[in-house]
Enzyme design. Structure first.
Site, PDB file in Angstrom:
ATOM      1  N   ASP A  48       3.430   3.216  -3.355  1.00 59.34           N
ATOM      2  CA  ASP A  48       3.545   2.969  -1.916  1.00 59.34           C
ATOM      3  C   ASP A  48       3.764   1.463  -1.756  1.00 59.34           C
ATOM      4  O   ASP A  48       2.868   0.659  -2.023  1.00 59.34           O
ATOM      5  CB  ASP A  48       2.266   3.439  -1.199  1.00 59.34           C
ATOM      6  CG  ASP A  48       2.380   3.332   0.313  1.00 59.34           C
ATOM      7  OD1 ASP A  48       3.087   2.420   0.794  1.00 59.34           O
ATOM      8  OD2 ASP A  48       1.744   4.147   1.019  1.00 59.34           O
ATOM      9  N   TYR A  89      -4.037   4.489   1.034  1.00 63.91           N
ATOM     10  CA  TYR A  89      -3.997   4.681   2.486  1.00 63.91           C
ATOM     11  C   TYR A  89      -4.792   5.940   2.881  1.00 63.91           C
ATOM     12  O   TYR A  89      -4.742   6.950   2.174  1.00 63.91           O
ATOM     13  CB  TYR A  89      -2.520   4.814   2.908  1.00 63.91           C
ATOM     14  CG  TYR A  89      -2.325   5.115   4.361  1.00 63.91           C
ATOM     15  CD1 TYR A  89      -2.552   4.147   5.331  1.00 63.91           C
ATOM     16  CD2 TYR A  89      -1.921   6.391   4.785  1.00 63.91           C
ATOM     17  CE1 TYR A  89      -2.376   4.425   6.668  1.00 63.91           C
ATOM     18  CE2 TYR A  89      -1.738   6.668   6.129  1.00 63.91           C
ATOM     19  CZ  TYR A  89      -1.969   5.679   7.061  1.00 63.91           C
ATOM     20  OH  TYR A  89      -1.797   5.971   8.385  1.00 63.91           O
TER      21      TYR A  89
HETATM   22  C1  LIG Z   1       0.927   3.593   7.735  1.00 62.85           C
HETATM   23  C2  LIG Z   1       0.935   3.833   6.285  1.00 62.85           C
HETATM   24  C3  LIG Z   1       1.278   5.087   5.745  1.00 62.85           C
HETATM   25  C4  LIG Z   1       1.593   6.272   6.618  1.00 62.85           C
HETATM   26  O1  LIG Z   1       2.741   6.062   7.366  1.00 62.85           O
HETATM   27  P1  LIG Z   1       3.033   6.829   8.769  1.00 62.85           P
HETATM   28  O2  LIG Z   1       4.383   6.323   9.121  1.00 62.85           O
HETATM   29  O3  LIG Z   1       1.954   6.420   9.718  1.00 62.85           O
HETATM   30  O4  LIG Z   1       2.985   8.281   8.486  1.00 62.85           O
HETATM   31  C5  LIG Z   1       1.309   5.211   4.377  1.00 62.85           C
HETATM   32  N1  LIG Z   1       1.001   4.200   3.561  1.00 62.85           N
HETATM   33  C6  LIG Z   1       0.654   2.992   4.037  1.00 62.85           C
HETATM   34  C7  LIG Z   1       0.308   1.897   3.081  1.00 62.85           C
HETATM   35  C8  LIG Z   1       0.596   2.755   5.406  1.00 62.85           C
HETATM   36  O5  LIG Z   1       0.247   1.560   5.879  1.00 62.85           O
END
Ligand SMILES: *Cc1c(COP(=O)(O)O)cnc(C)c1O
Length: 416
Positions: free
Chosen positions: A204, A131
């Site tokens: 993630d 990301y």
């Molecule tokens: C949106 C996103 C983030 C960050 O999240 P926020 O809530 O915008 O801080 C991190 N990892 C992935 C895969 C995302 O799609």
């Protein structure tokens, strides 16, 4: 009904007998000490919003014990709050972790994890498709904190083996990558660092959700989510959460997170809990519709390629079958034959789908990176990021598939 009121009622019989509370005679005092109602004889069916951020104690020892880690009694909401804890416990249970830490955003959770577990001189192996915010954070950690990062595609475990050094402390992966929908073979990649001392794997899992994949079961130490996406599900909160396989690691990250202060707000946590109630229904529907739209898009003459793990021609289709229980997620991307101009025309022509970033909403969202978020990049730089000039990302909502297809068809028809 149980009420707490300083005086003249004796709610705390033992101390009151020894130290009777002074009588409260003045309205100025009574309005400040409004009784707090604790339901007795029934219980709330949904999690209450604990907006008040202070919790009082009867003894100094009880208060002292509350400072002792993420599972202690509540006393100040930056360090813990019952509504936030309910969200943390729910996600920890969904992911099969020992505990969780909610944050003000996905980046807040990712920052807390990276900053608490890494120090100068450490080495990180990360997927090149991470990301954008994570990539920027890693770049910052390299430039200002002397943490080295080796990027790997994540398509081949041998890359991880080759990148491993004595200083390696973290392997950072994403279950499903954006916008390529590349699926990381978590068990195979994590196996490469299993025997290395002190290497933690962070995954993630935002795109997959625990409904499709529970990375801790595949050897991950920490799972992070942007709750802004599928967990919340309605684009009305920004939130994040990290889940820990090990409670000692949870404690270490909590220590730093309370210093960082990117704490989840009780109201956002409450909305996230409400989102969780329907996440299984939403994700099932989004997955079915994303597969259906991917199939229809694959047969359209304006489309040269569709990236969706549920399609047999997807490069990690077999991994998805194994890791995601045969499902492909709620996000797909496709390449338009007409390139950059076609991508721009398409995203401006859709009527039901909204032109906006993000994903995991009940509404369908579209993005064309080459004309928006990545507009500074030429074709070559885009290709390096796994993005084509005509790549459109679609984060499928819960609308009826036929209505979405009608919208897509009319927008494709405008491409000429
Ligand atoms: C949106 C996103 C983030 C960050 O999240 P926020 O809530 O915008 O801080 C991190 N990892 C992935 C895969 C995302 O799609």
């Amino acid at each position: 009904m149980d009420t707490e009121h300083p005086a003249p009622a004796a709610e705390h019989p033992a101390p009151a007998a020894e130290h009777p509370a002074p009588a409260v005679e003045h309205v100025e005092t009574r309005v400040v000490h409004t009784p707090v109602v604790h339901p007795a004889g029934s219980r709330p069916l949904s999690v209450p919003i604990y907006q008040g951020h202070l919790f009082a104690f009867d003894s100094a020892d009880d208060m002292a014990a509350a400072f002792d880690g993420p599972q202690g009694a509540f006393f100040y909401s930056r360090l813990g709050n019952p509504t936030v804890r309910a969200f943390e416990d729910a996600v920890a249970e969904l992911e099969g972790g020992a505990g969780a830490l909610a944050a003000a955003s996905g980046m807040g959770a990712i920052n807390a994890v990276l900053m608490s577990l890494l120090r100068s001189g450490d080495h990180v192996i990360a997927q090149s498709c991470v990301y954008g915010g994570t990539f920027a954070l890693l770049k910052d950690l390299t430039e200002r904190w002397g943490i080295e990062v080796t990027y790997v595609t994540g398509e081949d475990p041998a890359e991880v083996r080759a990148a491993l050094r004595p200083e390696t402390r973290m392997l950072y992966l994403e279950t499903i990558a954006n916008p390529t929908t590349q699926v990381a073979d978590l068990p195979a990649l994590i196996a490469e660092v299993r025997d290395a001392a002190d290497v933690r794997t962070v995954v993630d899992n935002t795109f997959a959700t625990p409904l499709l994949c529970r990375p801790i079961e595949h050897g991950a130490d920490i799972v992070v989510h942007s709750a802004t996406k599928f967990l919340g599900g309605h684009s009305d909160i920004v939130g994040g959460v990290a889940v820990f396989a090990d409670s000692a690691v949870h404690r270490r990250v909590w220590d730093h997170a309370t210093e960082l202060g990117a704490t989840a707000d009780p109201f956002a946590a409450w909305l996230a809990i409400r989102g969780l109630a329907t996440v299984a229904l939403r994700v099932t529907r989004q997955n079915e519709t994303a597969l259906e739209l991917s199939r229809r898009l694959s047969g359209h003459r304006a489309v040269t390629r569709v990236n969706y793990p549920g399609l047999p021609e997807h490069p990690q289709h077999d991994v998805a079958q194994r890791l995601l229980g045969g499902r492909g997620g709620g996000v797909l991307s496709f390449e338009l034959a007409g390139g950059r101009e076609a991508g721009r025309t398409f995203i401006e022509a859709v009527r039901l789908a909204s032109l906006t970033p993000s994903l995991g909403d009940v509404k369908t969202l579209v993005m064309h990176p080459a004309s928006t978020s990545h507009r500074q990049l030429d074709a070559e730089a885009l290709a390096a990021a796994g993005i084509g000039e005509g790549t459109v990302r679609m984060a499928v909502g819960i609308e009826h598939a036929d209505d979405l297809w009608s919208d897509i068809e009319q927008a494709l028809a405008k491409l000429g």
